[in-house]
Design a protein around this motif. Structure first.
Motif, short mmCIF file in Angstrom:
data_model
loop_
_atom_site.label_atom_id
_atom_site.label_comp_id
_atom_site.label_asym_id
_atom_site.label_seq_id
_atom_site.Cartn_x
_atom_site.Cartn_y
_atom_site.Cartn_z
N LEU A 245 0.93 -1.32 -0.01
CA LEU A 245 0.02 -0.14 0.07
C LEU A 245 0.75 1.27 -0.01
O LEU A 245 0.49 2.35 -0.48
CB LEU A 245 -0.92 -0.12 1.24
N SER A 246 2.00 1.06 0.64
CA SER A 246 2.91 2.16 0.80
C SER A 246 4.28 2.00 1.09
O SER A 246 4.56 0.74 1.70
CB SER A 246 2.65 3.49 1.73
N ALA A 247 5.20 2.73 0.91
CA ALA A 247 6.72 2.33 0.92
C ALA A 247 7.43 3.73 1.45
O ALA A 247 7.29 4.54 0.63
CB ALA A 247 7.41 1.60 -0.08
N SER A 248 8.14 3.58 2.60
CA SER A 248 8.92 4.71 3.06
C SER A 248 10.35 4.36 3.13
O SER A 248 10.72 3.45 4.21
CB SER A 248 8.17 5.36 4.41
N TYR A 249 11.19 4.90 2.57
CA TYR A 249 12.67 4.52 2.56
C TYR A 249 13.16 5.40 3.71
O TYR A 249 12.83 6.52 3.85
CB TYR A 249 13.57 4.93 1.51
N PHE A 250 13.93 4.68 4.62
CA PHE A 250 14.72 5.49 5.61
C PHE A 250 16.24 5.20 5.68
O PHE A 250 16.93 5.74 6.56
CB PHE A 250 14.17 4.95 7.12
N PHE A 251 16.85 4.28 4.57
CA PHE A 251 18.08 4.27 4.20
C PHE A 251 18.47 3.80 2.89
O PHE A 251 17.91 3.11 2.43
CB PHE A 251 18.89 3.48 5.28
N GLU A 252 19.39 4.66 2.28
CA GLU A 252 19.73 4.22 1.03
C GLU A 252 21.48 4.27 0.81
O GLU A 252 21.93 5.30 0.89
CB GLU A 252 19.00 5.19 0.05
N GLY A 253 21.83 3.13 0.66
CA GLY A 253 23.24 2.88 0.59
C GLY A 253 23.77 2.64 -0.79
O GLY A 253 22.92 2.54 -1.63
N ARG A 254 24.96 2.22 -0.74
CA ARG A 254 25.53 1.74 -2.18
C ARG A 254 24.83 0.26 -2.60
O ARG A 254 24.74 0.12 -3.72
CB ARG A 254 27.31 1.56 -2.18
N ILE A 255 24.97 -0.63 -1.47
CA ILE A 255 24.59 -2.01 -1.89
C ILE A 255 23.23 -2.16 -1.46
O ILE A 255 22.61 -3.46 -1.70
CB ILE A 255 25.50 -3.09 -1.44
#
Length: 181
Positions: free
Chosen positions: A8-18
């Motif tokens: 229904l929804s998605a919230s990113y709380f970390f985005e790294g290289r891998i």
């Protein structure tokens, strides 16, 4: 019964290289909602090198998340872009970590290391008809090669001395495929 859960929804709380970490809200099969924590991972490859003398070539390296030095098959991330196939990644990692090149790379399928939260897919290969050469580890990679008889590796798995999932899966699949004679 359909077990599908719908995002229904998605919230990113970390985005790294891998990897990326997100929190999803999903609709369950019964119509209720729940939250799912998901770690998106680029995926990887594990290679089971088998020499002509009936040995497995493993690598020993420190694994920071566990604070331990582990014995495992050569492996790496699919982080060189879409142009690099899983087999090519496996051949690259085999050369970097062991110095070996393989005349044949036989697929052992793929595994999901932890499907409850992780999207990683690890493609497994057996490296056969090896030619020895010089290791070419990445500058932040410190590995030592260890050559052990197949039976010794199997005994170490049984005795809980080898815990790495991709190594255990590759050994089992190679056994089922008849690669150990």
């Amino acid at each position: 019964m359909d077990f599908t859960e719908t995002q229904l929804s998605a919230s990113y709380f970390f985005e790294g290289r891998i990897m990326k970490a997100r929190l999803d809200e999903v609709r369950l099969p019964n119509g209720k909602t729940a939250q799912r924590e998901v770690c998106e991972h680029v995926g990887g490859v594990g290679v089971l090198p088998l020499d002509r003398e009936g040995n497995v070539i493993l690598v020993r390296q420190f694994r920071y998340p566990y604070g331990e030095t582990l014995l495992e098959i050569p492996a790496g991330k699919l982080d060189h872009g879409a142009a690099e196939s899983a087999a090519a990644c496996g051949a690259r990692e085999l050369k970097e970590e062991t110095g070996c090149t393989a005349e044949r790379m036989e697929s052992l399928g793929a595994v999901y290391p932890s499907p409850g939260f992780l999207t990683e897919v690890v493609h497994l290969f057996a490296a056969l008809d090896l030619t020895e050469g010089e290791m070419q580890p990445d500058e932040d990679e410190f590995v030592e090669t260890v050559r052990l008889p197949i039976q010794t590796v199997e005994r170490m798995i049984l005795n809980d001395e080898i815990r790495d999932a991709k190594t255990i899966a590759a050994m089992y699949r190679a056994r089922l495929a008849g690669l150990f004679g």
